[in-house]
Design an enzyme around this catalytic site. Structure first.
Site, PDB file in Angstrom:
ATOM      1  N   GLU A   1       0.834  -1.198   0.000  1.00 60.47           N
ATOM      2  CA  GLU A   1       0.000   0.000   0.000  1.00 60.47           C
ATOM      3  C   GLU A   1       0.868   1.246   0.000  1.00 60.47           C
ATOM      4  O   GLU A   1       1.960   1.260   0.553  1.00 60.47           O
ATOM      5  CB  GLU A   1      -0.875   0.035   1.257  1.00 60.47           C
ATOM      6  CG  GLU A   1      -1.947  -1.029   1.252  1.00 60.47           C
ATOM      7  CD  GLU A   1      -2.797  -0.994   2.511  1.00 60.47           C
ATOM      8  OE1 GLU A   1      -3.501  -1.968   2.738  1.00 60.47           O
ATOM      9  OE2 GLU A   1      -2.741   0.005   3.252  1.00 60.47           O
TER      10      GLU A   1
ATOM     11  N   ASN B   1      -4.309   3.238  16.206  1.00 57.97           N
ATOM     12  CA  ASN B   1      -5.335   2.703  15.336  1.00 57.97           C
ATOM     13  C   ASN B   1      -5.449   1.209  15.640  1.00 57.97           C
ATOM     14  O   ASN B   1      -4.528   0.467  15.342  1.00 57.97           O
ATOM     15  CB  ASN B   1      -4.857   2.931  13.907  1.00 57.97           C
ATOM     16  CG  ASN B   1      -5.980   2.890  12.942  1.00 57.97           C
ATOM     17  OD1 ASN B   1      -6.959   3.586  13.120  1.00 57.97           O
ATOM     18  ND2 ASN B   1      -5.851   2.064  11.958  1.00 57.97           N
TER      19      ASN B   1
ATOM     20  N   CYS C   1       1.517  -3.046  15.455  1.00 54.81           N
ATOM     21  CA  CYS C   1       1.625  -2.741  14.025  1.00 54.81           C
ATOM     22  C   CYS C   1       1.228  -3.942  13.191  1.00 54.81           C
ATOM     23  O   CYS C   1       1.726  -5.043  13.388  1.00 54.81           O
ATOM     24  CB  CYS C   1       3.046  -2.317  13.689  1.00 54.81           C
ATOM     25  SG  CYS C   1       3.273  -1.943  11.937  1.00 54.81           S
TER      26      CYS C   1
ATOM     27  N   GLY D   1       6.916  -1.519   6.462  1.00 56.66           N
ATOM     28  CA  GLY D   1       8.314  -1.926   6.433  1.00 56.66           C
ATOM     29  C   GLY D   1       9.227  -1.006   7.216  1.00 56.66           C
ATOM     30  O   GLY D   1       8.830   0.086   7.641  1.00 56.66           O
TER      31      GLY D   1
ATOM     32  N   SER E   1      10.435   6.263  15.828  1.00 57.57           N
ATOM     33  CA  SER E   1       9.211   5.786  16.456  1.00 57.57           C
ATOM     34  C   SER E   1       9.539   5.403  17.894  1.00 57.57           C
ATOM     35  O   SER E   1      10.005   4.309  18.158  1.00 57.57           O
ATOM     36  CB  SER E   1       8.675   4.574  15.683  1.00 57.57           C
ATOM     37  OG  SER E   1       8.257   4.994  14.407  1.00 57.57           O
ATOM     38  N   LEU E   2       9.294   6.313  18.811  1.00 59.70           N
ATOM     39  CA  LEU E   2       9.697   6.076  20.210  1.00 59.70           C
ATOM     40  C   LEU E   2       8.682   5.196  20.936  1.00 59.70           C
ATOM     41  O   LEU E   2       9.018   4.137  21.449  1.00 59.70           O
ATOM     42  CB  LEU E   2       9.822   7.408  20.951  1.00 59.70           C
ATOM     43  CG  LEU E   2      11.161   8.130  20.883  1.00 59.70           C
ATOM     44  CD1 LEU E   2      11.126   9.353  21.797  1.00 59.70           C
ATOM     45  CD2 LEU E   2      12.312   7.217  21.280  1.00 59.70           C
ATOM     46  N   HIS E   3       7.490   5.696  21.076  1.00 60.53           N
ATOM     47  CA  HIS E   3       6.363   4.932  21.624  1.00 60.53           C
ATOM     48  C   HIS E   3       6.435   4.568  23.097  1.00 60.53           C
ATOM     49  O   HIS E   3       5.459   4.053  23.655  1.00 60.53           O
ATOM     50  CB  HIS E   3       6.088   3.662  20.815  1.00 60.53           C
ATOM     51  CG  HIS E   3       5.935   3.892  19.340  1.00 60.53           C
ATOM     52  ND1 HIS E   3       5.484   5.074  18.805  1.00 60.53           N
ATOM     53  CD2 HIS E   3       6.171   3.074  18.279  1.00 60.53           C
ATOM     54  CE1 HIS E   3       5.461   4.977  17.490  1.00 60.53           C
ATOM     55  NE2 HIS E   3       5.864   3.787  17.144  1.00 60.53           N
TER      56      HIS E   3
ATOM     57  N   CYS F   1      -4.902  -0.352   8.821  1.00 65.16           N
ATOM     58  CA  CYS F   1      -4.019  -0.485   7.691  1.00 65.16           C
ATOM     59  C   CYS F   1      -3.985  -1.881   7.230  1.00 65.16           C
ATOM     60  O   CYS F   1      -4.293  -2.774   7.943  1.00 65.16           O
ATOM     61  CB  CYS F   1      -2.666  -0.191   8.099  1.00 65.16           C
ATOM     62  SG  CYS F   1      -2.672   1.391   8.403  1.00 65.16           S
TER      63      CYS F   1
ATOM     64  N   CYS G   1       3.233   8.892   0.773  1.00 67.69           N
ATOM     65  CA  CYS G   1       3.739   8.015   1.828  1.00 67.69           C
ATOM     66  C   CYS G   1       4.031   6.651   1.199  1.00 67.69           C
ATOM     67  O   CYS G   1       3.122   6.002   0.676  1.00 67.69           O
ATOM     68  CB  CYS G   1       2.694   7.874   2.936  1.00 67.69           C
ATOM     69  SG  CYS G   1       3.188   6.690   4.207  1.00 67.69           S
TER      70      CYS G   1
ATOM     71  N   CYS H   1       6.720  -4.900  15.898  1.00 68.50           N
ATOM     72  CA  CYS H   1       6.199  -3.956  16.894  1.00 68.50           C
ATOM     73  C   CYS H   1       4.783  -4.402  17.300  1.00 68.50           C
ATOM     74  O   CYS H   1       3.998  -4.849  16.475  1.00 68.50           O
ATOM     75  CB  CYS H   1       6.202  -2.540  16.337  1.00 68.50           C
ATOM     76  SG  CYS H   1       7.879  -1.977  15.929  1.00 68.50           S
TER      77      CYS H   1
ATOM     78  N   SER I   1      11.182   7.428   8.426  1.00 62.68           N
ATOM     79  CA  SER I   1      10.777   7.044   9.769  1.00 62.68           C
ATOM     80  C   SER I   1      11.338   5.669  10.096  1.00 62.68           C
ATOM     81  O   SER I   1      11.235   4.740   9.295  1.00 62.68           O
ATOM     82  CB  SER I   1       9.246   7.020   9.837  1.00 62.68           C
ATOM     83  OG  SER I   1       8.812   6.585  11.107  1.00 62.68           O
TER      84      SER I   1
ATOM     85  N   CYS J   1       7.166  -6.861   7.368  1.00 60.88           N
ATOM     86  CA  CYS J   1       8.206  -6.237   8.187  1.00 60.88           C
ATOM     87  C   CYS J   1       8.682  -7.255   9.211  1.00 60.88           C
ATOM     88  O   CYS J   1       7.893  -8.060   9.708  1.00 60.88           O
ATOM     89  CB  CYS J   1       7.638  -5.009   8.902  1.00 60.88           C
ATOM     90  SG  CYS J   1       8.871  -4.075   9.845  1.00 60.88           S
TER      91      CYS J   1
END
Ligand code: SAH
Length: 364
Positions: free
Chosen positions: A89, A288, A116, A157, A212-214, A331, A102, A113, A189, A109
């Site tokens: 996508e 999400n 994700c 990815g 991407s800290l999170h 997604c 994007c 995570c 990113s 991937c």
């Protein structure tokens, strides 16, 4: 078959030389691809007719668009299919004066995570620079003549796990023969591959780096972003400082907010002190929800309160505004709907460009 996308001018010149053509043809090809979005040689009208016919038999066709979803706000999501059946996508996001493209850097991937979707089936394969260029070209056709003046490598990815192709793509995004964008308008990113960040600092164009800290602590981040076990926060933030020094560019961070997981007041406090001096800006992304994982999106008021706590401590923050909810949803939805065998992207139905908002956060 030659894929003329994703090649530098010198590489195209070498290839053309092997066909007995002069080097300036490479410049002509690049202009067609990157400025005009044409990869079919038969349409390259400033080439001699005979050469056009010859190249047409040698050059690979554009990728197929399997599905297209358009949002009321002008954003468009495409599912592209490659010759080997892999599908990914990519998303065109409307912003003030133009569009952000994007792009995905891998099908699937390997990073795993916790929240994700793209990691759920593991890595299918790396995408080539040509395939990343192809995503921008396909998206640009959807832009109705408006400029695509930002590119973010924030789709499915982990781009720094596909370093060579990602670097090549970044060079073609920023170089004058390629898409020609200012490095400020191109963002990569990463979930935090420290060696990749260092390589990007020394070998890449000075694009905007977003990490991407999170999570504000190692134990929590170990669970949410497993690569943290190999490159813990202290190393990651040192790499961010290095990147900022080497490139003169402020590093930004993404922080996905999951209810009851990383959205408490003490998380905001810790996040603020952790990032001081290393991260110039934090983009909060309300989670999400995805199938198969228990994470919930916090209420809008909780997101606003978290942002307020960061602001009060002097940390610059924005809340990512959701991309057209009418095409949103989780997604990888397109891919799932198409029944594609291959993995799609784990893009959140949120705006990957993370457009800075002038108003204080609160209506995310
Ligand atoms: N691998 C890279 C780029 C792809 S993911 C990276 O980790 O940065 C782009 C962003 O979307 C990351 O910040 C990622 O953590 C976030 N993301 C992934 N799944 C999400 C979800 N379910 N909800 C919100 N954001 C998500």
């Amino acid at each position: 078959m030659m894929d003329i996308r994703g090649r530098s001018r010198d590489e195209l010149a070498d290839w053309l030389a092997s066909l007995g053509e002069p080097p300036y043809r490479a410049r002509q090809l690049m202009r067609w691809i990157y400025r005009l979005g044409v990869v079919d040689p038969s349409a390259m009208t400033d080439l001699p007719r005979e050469l056009r016919a010859r190249l047409t038999g040698l050059v690979q066709r554009p990728d197929a668009v399997l599905q297209r979803l358009a949002a009321a706000d002008g954003s468009v999501k495409l599912l592209l299919a490659y010759g080997d059946g892999v599908a990914v996508e990519c998303v065109l996001l409307r912003h003030g004066y133009g569009y952000t493209a994007c792009v995905s850097s891998q099908a699937g991937c390997a990073m795993g995570c916790a929240f994700c979707q793209s990691g759920q089936a593991g890595l299918i394969r790396d995408l080539t620079a040509a395939e990343m260029v192809g995503q921008v070209l396909a998206l640009r056709q959807q832009a109705g003549g408006r400029p695509v003046n930002r590119i973010v490598v924030m789709g499915g990815g982990e781009p720094l796990a596909n370093l060579d192709h990602s670097l090549r793509f970044l060079r073609l995004s920023t170089g004058s023969g390629g898409f020609g964008l200012s490095p400020r308008r191109v963002t990569l990113s990463t979930c935090g591959l420290v060696p990749g960040i260092l390589a990007l600092a020394s070998q890449g164009p000075p694009v905007t780096l977003s990490v991407s800290l999170h999570a504000p602590t190692d134990p929590l981040r170990d669970q949410l972003v497993p690569i943290n076990r190999r490159y813990p926060l202290a190393q990651l933030l040192a790499a961010c400082r290095h990147y900022a020094q080497a490139t003169g560019r402020r590093v930004t961070a993404e922080y996905v907010l999951a209810q009851g997981v990383n959205d408490r007041p003490e998380d905001a406090r810790r996040l603020s002190s952790l990032t001081r001096g290393a991260i110039g800006h934090i983009n909060l992304i309300p989670l999400n929800p995805i199938p198969g994982a228990d994470f919930k999106r916090p209420r809008d008021e909780a997101v606003a309160a978290f942002a307020r706590q960061l602001l009060d401590r002097g940390t610059a923050v924005t809340i990512r505004r959701p991309l057209g909810r009418d095409i949103g949803g989780a997604c990888g939805q397109l891919r799932a709907a198409a029944g594609a065998v291959a993995e799609g992207t784990g893009r959140p139905a949120a705006e990957p460009g993370g457009k800075a908002r002038k108003s204080p956060p609160g209506d995310g």
